[in-house]
Write a protein that holds these residues in place. Structure first.
Motif, PDB file in Angstrom:
ATOM      1  N   ALA A  44       0.965  -1.052  -0.146  1.00 55.08           N
ATOM      2  CA  ALA A  44       0.145   0.126   0.158  1.00 55.08           C
ATOM      3  C   ALA A  44       0.784   1.409   0.206  1.00 55.08           C
ATOM      4  O   ALA A  44       2.093   1.335   0.697  1.00 55.08           O
ATOM      5  CB  ALA A  44      -0.889   0.168   1.125  1.00 55.08           C
ATOM      6  N   CYS A  45       0.524   2.238  -0.777  1.00 58.86           N
ATOM      7  CA  CYS A  45       1.238   3.571  -0.870  1.00 58.86           C
ATOM      8  C   CYS A  45       0.415   4.711  -0.944  1.00 58.86           C
ATOM      9  O   CYS A  45      -0.822   4.766  -1.565  1.00 58.86           O
ATOM     10  CB  CYS A  45       2.339   3.522  -2.220  1.00 58.86           C
ATOM     11  SG  CYS A  45       3.051   5.171  -2.481  1.00 58.86           S
ATOM     12  N   VAL A  46       0.617   5.660   0.110  1.00 58.80           N
ATOM     13  CA  VAL A  46      -0.206   6.755   0.015  1.00 58.80           C
ATOM     14  C   VAL A  46       0.797   7.929  -0.283  1.00 58.80           C
ATOM     15  O   VAL A  46       1.930   8.151   0.276  1.00 58.80           O
ATOM     16  CB  VAL A  46      -0.822   7.188   1.360  1.00 58.80           C
ATOM     17  CG1 VAL A  46       0.166   7.197   2.446  1.00 58.80           C
ATOM     18  CG2 VAL A  46      -1.503   8.613   1.258  1.00 58.80           C
ATOM     19  N   ALA A  47       0.442   8.701  -1.351  1.00 52.06           N
ATOM     20  CA  ALA A  47       1.241   9.914  -1.808  1.00 52.06           C
ATOM     21  C   ALA A  47       0.503  11.286  -1.425  1.00 52.06           C
ATOM     22  O   ALA A  47      -0.536  11.357  -1.529  1.00 52.06           O
ATOM     23  CB  ALA A  47       1.438   9.728  -3.428  1.00 52.06           C
ATOM     24  N   TYR A  48       1.183  12.296  -1.296  1.00 62.10           N
ATOM     25  CA  TYR A  48       0.888  13.481  -0.919  1.00 62.10           C
ATOM     26  C   TYR A  48       1.821  14.542  -1.270  1.00 62.10           C
ATOM     27  O   TYR A  48       2.853  14.431  -1.308  1.00 62.10           O
ATOM     28  CB  TYR A  48       0.334  13.700   0.510  1.00 62.10           C
ATOM     29  CG  TYR A  48       1.115  13.597   1.547  1.00 62.10           C
ATOM     30  CD1 TYR A  48       1.930  14.333   2.151  1.00 62.10           C
ATOM     31  CD2 TYR A  48       1.415  12.142   1.956  1.00 62.10           C
ATOM     32  CE1 TYR A  48       2.708  14.104   3.317  1.00 62.10           C
ATOM     33  CE2 TYR A  48       2.438  11.709   2.777  1.00 62.10           C
ATOM     34  CZ  TYR A  48       2.951  12.845   3.545  1.00 62.10           C
ATOM     35  OH  TYR A  48       3.908  12.578   4.368  1.00 62.10           O
ATOM     36  N   GLN A  49       1.189  15.896  -1.067  1.00 59.17           N
ATOM     37  CA  GLN A  49       2.107  17.097  -1.122  1.00 59.17           C
ATOM     38  C   GLN A  49       2.047  18.233  -0.312  1.00 59.17           C
ATOM     39  O   GLN A  49       0.721  18.239   0.346  1.00 59.17           O
ATOM     40  CB  GLN A  49       2.262  17.687  -2.613  1.00 59.17           C
ATOM     41  CG  GLN A  49       2.636  16.664  -3.793  1.00 59.17           C
ATOM     42  CD  GLN A  49       2.629  17.240  -5.151  1.00 59.17           C
ATOM     43  OE1 GLN A  49       1.067  17.426  -5.702  1.00 59.17           O
ATOM     44  NE2 GLN A  49       3.794  17.819  -5.895  1.00 59.17           N
ATOM     45  N   PHE A  50       3.027  19.038  -0.101  1.00 54.99           N
ATOM     46  CA  PHE A  50       2.967  20.277   0.849  1.00 54.99           C
ATOM     47  C   PHE A  50       2.605  21.487  -0.279  1.00 54.99           C
ATOM     48  O   PHE A  50       3.509  21.522  -1.160  1.00 54.99           O
ATOM     49  CB  PHE A  50       4.030  20.297   1.641  1.00 54.99           C
ATOM     50  CG  PHE A  50       4.246  21.458   2.575  1.00 54.99           C
ATOM     51  CD1 PHE A  50       2.857  21.878   3.082  1.00 54.99           C
ATOM     52  CD2 PHE A  50       5.385  21.913   3.060  1.00 54.99           C
ATOM     53  CE1 PHE A  50       2.818  22.824   4.022  1.00 54.99           C
ATOM     54  CE2 PHE A  50       5.646  23.126   3.989  1.00 54.99           C
ATOM     55  CZ  PHE A  50       4.315  23.506   4.469  1.00 54.99           C
ATOM     56  N   SER A  51       1.820  22.480   0.417  1.00 55.81           N
ATOM     57  CA  SER A  51       1.498  23.467  -0.315  1.00 55.81           C
ATOM     58  C   SER A  51       2.746  24.297  -0.798  1.00 55.81           C
ATOM     59  O   SER A  51       3.608  24.613  -0.078  1.00 55.81           O
ATOM     60  CB  SER A  51       0.588  24.489   0.276  1.00 55.81           C
ATOM     61  OG  SER A  51       0.288  25.547  -0.447  1.00 55.81           O
ATOM     62  N   GLY A  52       3.018  24.655  -2.069  1.00 53.06           N
ATOM     63  CA  GLY A  52       3.847  25.460  -2.588  1.00 53.06           C
ATOM     64  C   GLY A  52       5.290  24.494  -2.956  1.00 53.06           C
ATOM     65  O   GLY A  52       6.408  24.894  -3.259  1.00 53.06           O
ATOM     66  N   ASP A  53       5.072  23.080  -2.679  1.00 54.58           N
ATOM     67  CA  ASP A  53       6.269  22.251  -2.607  1.00 54.58           C
ATOM     68  C   ASP A  53       6.258  21.460  -3.733  1.00 54.58           C
ATOM     69  O   ASP A  53       5.340  20.554  -3.512  1.00 54.58           O
ATOM     70  CB  ASP A  53       6.744  21.602  -1.518  1.00 54.58           C
ATOM     71  CG  ASP A  53       7.981  20.829  -1.296  1.00 54.58           C
ATOM     72  OD1 ASP A  53       8.393  20.810  -2.504  1.00 54.58           O
ATOM     73  OD2 ASP A  53       8.296  20.500  -0.031  1.00 54.58           O
ATOM     74  N   PRO A  54       6.945  21.350  -4.872  1.00 52.77           N
ATOM     75  CA  PRO A  54       6.604  20.281  -5.682  1.00 52.77           C
ATOM     76  C   PRO A  54       7.060  18.808  -5.267  1.00 52.77           C
ATOM     77  O   PRO A  54       6.663  17.800  -6.195  1.00 52.77           O
ATOM     78  CB  PRO A  54       7.699  20.790  -6.856  1.00 52.77           C
ATOM     79  CG  PRO A  54       8.761  21.572  -6.257  1.00 52.77           C
ATOM     80  CD  PRO A  54       8.254  22.079  -5.233  1.00 52.77           C
ATOM     81  N   ALA A  55       7.682  18.635  -4.237  1.00 51.06           N
ATOM     82  CA  ALA A  55       8.222  17.341  -3.798  1.00 51.06           C
ATOM     83  C   ALA A  55       6.965  16.616  -3.425  1.00 51.06           C
ATOM     84  O   ALA A  55       5.942  16.965  -2.982  1.00 51.06           O
ATOM     85  CB  ALA A  55       9.036  17.422  -2.691  1.00 51.06           C
ATOM     86  N   VAL A  56       6.954  15.184  -3.903  1.00 52.16           N
ATOM     87  CA  VAL A  56       5.712  14.342  -3.549  1.00 52.16           C
ATOM     88  C   VAL A  56       6.527  13.363  -2.307  1.00 52.16           C
ATOM     89  O   VAL A  56       7.338  12.678  -2.440  1.00 52.16           O
ATOM     90  CB  VAL A  56       5.549  13.322  -4.711  1.00 52.16           C
ATOM     91  CG1 VAL A  56       4.396  12.385  -4.389  1.00 52.16           C
ATOM     92  CG2 VAL A  56       5.017  14.247  -6.084  1.00 52.16           C
ATOM     93  N   HIS A  57       5.590  13.457  -1.380  1.00 51.48           N
ATOM     94  CA  HIS A  57       6.075  12.528  -0.200  1.00 51.48           C
ATOM     95  C   HIS A  57       5.154  11.284  -0.253  1.00 51.48           C
ATOM     96  O   HIS A  57       4.081  11.251  -0.690  1.00 51.48           O
ATOM     97  CB  HIS A  57       5.632  13.402   1.207  1.00 51.48           C
ATOM     98  CG  HIS A  57       6.557  14.593   1.158  1.00 51.48           C
ATOM     99  ND1 HIS A  57       7.826  14.979   1.668  1.00 51.48           N
ATOM    100  CD2 HIS A  57       5.921  16.008   1.310  1.00 51.48           C
ATOM    101  CE1 HIS A  57       8.242  15.887   1.528  1.00 51.48           C
ATOM    102  NE2 HIS A  57       7.001  16.526   1.127  1.00 51.48           N
ATOM    103  N   LYS A  58       5.776  10.102   0.316  1.00 53.39           N
ATOM    104  CA  LYS A  58       5.188   8.828   0.289  1.00 53.39           C
ATOM    105  C   LYS A  58       5.158   8.197   1.390  1.00 53.39           C
ATOM    106  O   LYS A  58       6.272   8.434   2.355  1.00 53.39           O
ATOM    107  CB  LYS A  58       5.556   7.994  -0.910  1.00 53.39           C
ATOM    108  CG  LYS A  58       5.434   8.502  -2.329  1.00 53.39           C
ATOM    109  CD  LYS A  58       6.315   7.619  -3.131  1.00 53.39           C
ATOM    110  CE  LYS A  58       6.121   8.031  -4.638  1.00 53.39           C
ATOM    111  NZ  LYS A  58       6.888   9.217  -5.051  1.00 53.39           N
ATOM    112  N   THR A  59       4.201   7.430   1.858  1.00 57.38           N
ATOM    113  CA  THR A  59       4.095   6.438   3.249  1.00 57.38           C
ATOM    114  C   THR A  59       3.802   5.326   2.504  1.00 57.38           C
ATOM    115  O   THR A  59       2.625   5.251   1.882  1.00 57.38           O
ATOM    116  CB  THR A  59       3.222   6.978   4.237  1.00 57.38           C
ATOM    117  OG1 THR A  59       3.523   8.497   4.559  1.00 57.38           O
ATOM    118  CG2 THR A  59       3.326   6.039   5.460  1.00 57.38           C
TER     119      THR A  59
END
Length: 230
Positions: free
Chosen positions: A175-190
């Motif tokens: 299972a993978c959840v991806a998300y972003q922080f406002s103004g940051d192009p980086a994609v974070h994953k758990t």
């Protein structure tokens, strides 16, 4: 040497020292500016790290393991997403898949199950492919916004890749959840990985069996390559 020439050499000497001191001063000033810039950058990064969203992922079994004519076997589980950070998470996407822990065998072993190496490379590929599905969906504008401490409790049916025959010792549910922080192009994953295996050691899962014909299963967190978050 005349007095005029002596004075000229002395002035040249003084001028050289003044130039050297000026160069040293410039270097020290540049070093101080770089140190100040680095300190400011680190402080901004620390503030950003402290204020960013962090999405946690928990999973619980539900089942049963069923035969899906179009996608092999499928297993339903419950999952919970929660933004434990301090800012909203944007473009939140969740995907889960299922992969066999080993290549299938045409017939079950006589006794004691069968041994197999840790499928680390296959597992890493499955994690990358699962998270990539989130990337594709995000480009299509399918992500959601998750505010801090606003947990979501949902269900998901993970499918094994295609029809297969034979016996396997179990599956890894990725299972993978991806998300972003406002103004940051980086994609974070758990990422979370759970093993779905028969409770009894010498039991196997029959890939082409009918619904309800599988042994009692255990859904447990994988210890190796089973969790990551960035």
């Amino acid at each position: 040497m005349s007095g005029r020439e002596t004075n000229k050499h002395w002035l040249d000497y003084v001028a050289a020292w003044v130039a050297l001191c000026a160069a040293i001063g410039s270097l020290l000033g540049a070093g101080a500016s770089w140190y100040q810039f680095r300190a400011s950058r680190d402080q901004l990064q620390s503030m950003k790290f402290d204020q960013r969203p962090w999405v946690s992922l928990e999973m619980e079994p539900e089942g049963p393991l069923v035969h899906d004519e179009s996608n092999g076997l499928a297993y339903t589980f419950r999952y919970s997403l929660n933004n434990v950070g301090r800012s909203p998470a944007f473009n939140v996407m969740f995907t889960a898949t299922m992969m066999p822990l080993a290549d299938s065998k045409e017939t079950p072993p006589v006794s004691g199950g069968f041994s197999y190496p840790e499928p680390l490379e296959a597992l890493r590929r499955a994690i990358a492919q699962t998270c990539q599905e989130n990337d594709v969906a995000r480009t299509q504008g399918m992500g959601e916004v998750m505010f801090p401490n606003a947990a979501q409790n949902l269900r998901w049916k993970a499918h094994s890749p295609g029809l297969a025959k034979g016996f396997v010792p179990g599956f890894a549910v990725v299972a993978c959840v991806a998300y972003q922080f406002s103004g940051d192009p980086a994609v974070h994953k758990t990422v979370r990985v759970f093993d779905l295996e028969p409770r009894e050691y010498d039991k196997m899962i029959h890939l082409d069996s009918s619904n309800g014909d599988s042994p009692e299963l255990v859904f447990s967190p994988r210890l190796v390559e089973g969790f990551s978050a960035d």
